[in-house]
Design a protein around this motif. Structure first.
Motif, short mmCIF file in Angstrom:
data_model
loop_
_atom_site.label_atom_id
_atom_site.label_comp_id
_atom_site.label_asym_id
_atom_site.label_seq_id
_atom_site.Cartn_x
_atom_site.Cartn_y
_atom_site.Cartn_z
N ASN A 113 0.63 -1.28 0.03
CA ASN A 113 0.06 0.00 -0.02
C ASN A 113 0.74 1.17 0.07
OD1 ASN A 113 -2.34 -1.62 0.19
ND2 ASN A 113 -2.50 -1.29 2.33
N ILE A 114 1.98 1.20 0.81
CA ILE A 114 2.46 2.38 0.90
C ILE A 114 3.47 2.60 -0.26
CG2 ILE A 114 4.59 3.33 2.13
CD1 ILE A 114 3.89 2.04 4.65
N ASP B 293 0.77 3.97 -2.79
CA ASP B 293 0.45 5.36 -2.13
C ASP B 293 1.46 6.37 -2.39
OD1 ASP B 293 -1.99 4.25 -1.60
OD2 ASP B 293 -1.67 3.91 0.77
N GLU C 116 0.29 15.23 0.39
CA GLU C 116 -0.30 13.93 0.70
C GLU C 116 1.01 13.10 1.11
OE1 GLU C 116 -2.83 10.75 1.14
OE2 GLU C 116 -3.17 13.02 0.90
N ARG D 164 1.57 13.80 4.58
CA ARG D 164 0.43 13.07 5.65
C ARG D 164 0.83 11.60 5.76
NH1 ARG D 164 -3.61 10.24 5.23
NH2 ARG D 164 -3.49 10.00 3.10
N LEU D 165 0.94 11.21 4.68
CA LEU D 165 1.24 9.28 4.73
C LEU D 165 2.44 9.20 5.61
CD1 LEU D 165 0.44 7.01 3.67
CD2 LEU D 165 2.02 7.36 1.64
N THR D 166 3.57 9.84 5.48
CA THR D 166 4.60 9.58 6.40
C THR D 166 4.27 10.05 7.87
OG1 THR D 166 5.60 11.78 5.77
CG2 THR D 166 6.28 9.85 4.43
N ASP E 207 1.30 9.67 9.15
CA ASP E 207 0.46 8.62 9.79
C ASP E 207 1.22 7.47 10.16
OD1 ASP E 207 -1.87 10.14 9.60
OD2 ASP E 207 -2.50 9.34 7.84
N GLY F 221 -6.66 7.23 -2.31
CA GLY F 221 -5.62 7.26 -1.54
C GLY F 221 -5.83 6.91 -0.21
N GLY F 222 -4.71 6.67 0.69
CA GLY F 222 -5.10 6.26 2.23
C GLY F 222 -4.45 4.92 2.30
N SER F 223 -3.94 4.79 3.41
CA SER F 223 -3.06 3.61 3.95
C SER F 223 -3.69 2.86 4.59
CB SER F 223 -1.58 4.11 4.79
OG SER F 223 -2.18 4.92 6.07
#
Length: 491
Positions: A266-267, A270, A309, A312-314, A316, A446-448
């Motif tokens: 996923n990462i 993403d 984005e 934000r992902l990192t 999270d 998007g979204g992990s």
């Protein structure tokens, strides 16, 4: 019975049983000694009685030979009856077929069956004996001086041992039998206690050893149980709980491994999407595709959005890893919950309005009681829930509603959307790490898959609860609770 009680019981039995056997042996030996002493006394008395009876019989023989007419003398017969009675004998004298004297209490006519045994025997010069039911009968014939024949019968009771010539009972060597029984009892008791100890200790421990080997070989589906509630039962229960925990841990590790693989996938996806987008727009600027200020501004805005984005992902992932290993610090303080949500709504409303999403807020919090919360972590919960809800809004008029309610010991917050909803079979899993209810949709939006998992861990750190309710086609509601603070109410 507990194991300690069993050991104490065995110890006590090992002391008491030999002691009781020793006391019993001593009692038997003493009793035997007393009986032996009494028998010796009786034996001596019998010997004396037999000697006296022999002297009496010799004197009787002399009288029968030399002075037979004495048996017609009533005085002599009376004296003779007393002497026979002293030897526990009875005497019967027959003269010319009639009974002239009877010292027995039994009618002489009733004694004829005993006397008939002597009719065919030579009793002229000696005593002849015959055994009857109750008596040993001795008989001898004699003649009076006038030549008239007579007979004399002596009746000896069979209950008098010396009378029938039987020796007194000999002493039995009880001592060796007592000690033999003593040894047999101790051997049997030790065998029984050893067997019980083997069954109580060795067999259960062997079962635990076998189960440990099964677990060592990776077989965590080997249950053990023990019916009794003693130390062995507690050991079995602890071992079984350990086995269950290991199995759960193994299952969890497998799930974590699958989640890790999925997270990497996923990462990778993403991160790849915004990186590819950034590379494309940067390449466009470098190649002169963006040849006017307006286009360059648009390209830079897109690059900035993708960079945000990625950040934000990192963030999270970093926050999730800290929560997962319990190393994320919390700063709890007393919070005016109504004011707090008003500020959050104002902050989020601008961003959501750009995407045509209406954010409403309704409060039913009546008191001024404060809530204990970490402001920074709580806002992360709200952002994650609303961001997740925004991805599932499929109506023309998109709406998210925040409802604040008061409970006795805290606050209940509902964040409701009018999106597509979540299937009932998937609803319990939405708070699991890296779970995506709609994988295809999350791939595009998007979204992990860890936003709601982060929210759950933060709420639980606040000693609250979080859950979801959803109806397909109508929307989803996420509920969570917060506890009231122990500080003073806001004035």
């Amino acid at each position: 019975m507990t194991l300690i009680q069993r050991i104490w019981a065995s110890y006590i039995m090992m002391i008491l049983v030999p002691l009781l056997l020793a006391v019993l042996s001593a009692k038997l030996i003493l009793t035997n000694y007393e009986q032996d002493h009494q028998l010796q006394i009786i034996e001596n008395a019998v010997d004396e009685k037999m000697k006296a009876s022999m002297i009496f019989m010799e004197g009787l023989d002399q009288t029968l030979v030399h002075n037979p007419d004495s048996f017609k003398d009533p005085a002599y017969l009376s004296q003779l009856g007393e002497e026979t009675a002293s030897f526990q004998m009875g005497m019967l004298i027959q003269y010319q077929g009639k009974y002239m004297y009877n010292s027995l209490t039994v009618d002489a006519e009733k004694l004829k069956p005993y006397l008939s045994k002597f009719l065919q025997q030579d009793i002229a010069t000696k005593w002849v004996s015959a055994m009857a039911k109750d008596y040993l009968v001795k008989c001898r014939a004699f003649s009076f001086r006038d030549g008239t024949p007579g007979r004399i019968y002596l009746f000896l009771s069979r209950r008098v041992p010396w009378a029938i010539g039987a020796p007194p009972p000999k002493h039995i060597a009880y001592v060796k039998w007592v000690f033999l029984i003593f040894i047999i009892c101790i051997f049997a008791m030790n065998t029984f206690l050893t067997y019980r100890m083997f069954k109580t200790l060795i067999q259960p421990l062997n079962a635990v050893k076998k189960a440990a080997k099964e677990i060592q070989q990776g077989n965590l589906d080997y249950p053990i149980s023990y019916p009794e509630k003693n130390e062995i039962g507690q050991l079995y229960q602890a071992f079984e709980e350990m086995r269950i925990k290991l199995k759960e841990s193994q299952t969890l590790n497998v799930q974590y491994e699958e989640s890790r693989k999925e997270m990497v996938s996923n990462i990778s996806h993403d991160l790849k999407t915004p990186i590819t987008s950034i590379k494309g727009y940067v390449q466009g600027i470098m190649d002169g595709v963006a040849n006017n200020p307006e286009k360059i501004k648009k390209y830079l805005h897109t690059i900035f959005t993708n960079a945000v984005e990625m950040e934000r992902l990192t963030d999270d992932l970093f926050l999730f890893s800290k929560l997962d290993i319990k190393q994320l610090p919390f700063t709890f303080e007393c919070v005016d919950i109504e004011k707090y949500f008003e500020d959050v709504r104002e902050e989020l409303n601008f961003t959501l309005s750009e995407n045509s999403i209406i954010l409403n807020y309704k409060s039913h919090y009546q008191s001024k009681d404060l809530i204990m919360a970490d402001r920074q972590r709580l806002v992360r919960v709200i952002h994650n829930i609303i961001r997740n809800a925004a991805k599932h809004l499929n109506k023309q008029e998109k709406e998210i509603m925040i409802v604040l309610k008061e409970e006795k010991d805290g606050a209940l917050i509902e964040i409701r959307d009018n999106g597509c909803g979540i299937p009932a079979d998937k609803l319990p899993q939405i708070f699991d790490r890296f779970y995506r209810a709609d994988y295809a949709r999350n791939r595009t939006t998007g979204g992990s898959g860890i936003g709601l998992s982060i929210a759950k861990q933060i709420i639980e750190a606040h000693q609250g609860k979080i859950w979801a309710e959803s109806t397909e086609g109508l929307g989803t509601s996420i509920f969570f609770t917060l506890k009231k603070a122990a500080c003073f109410a806001h004035e």
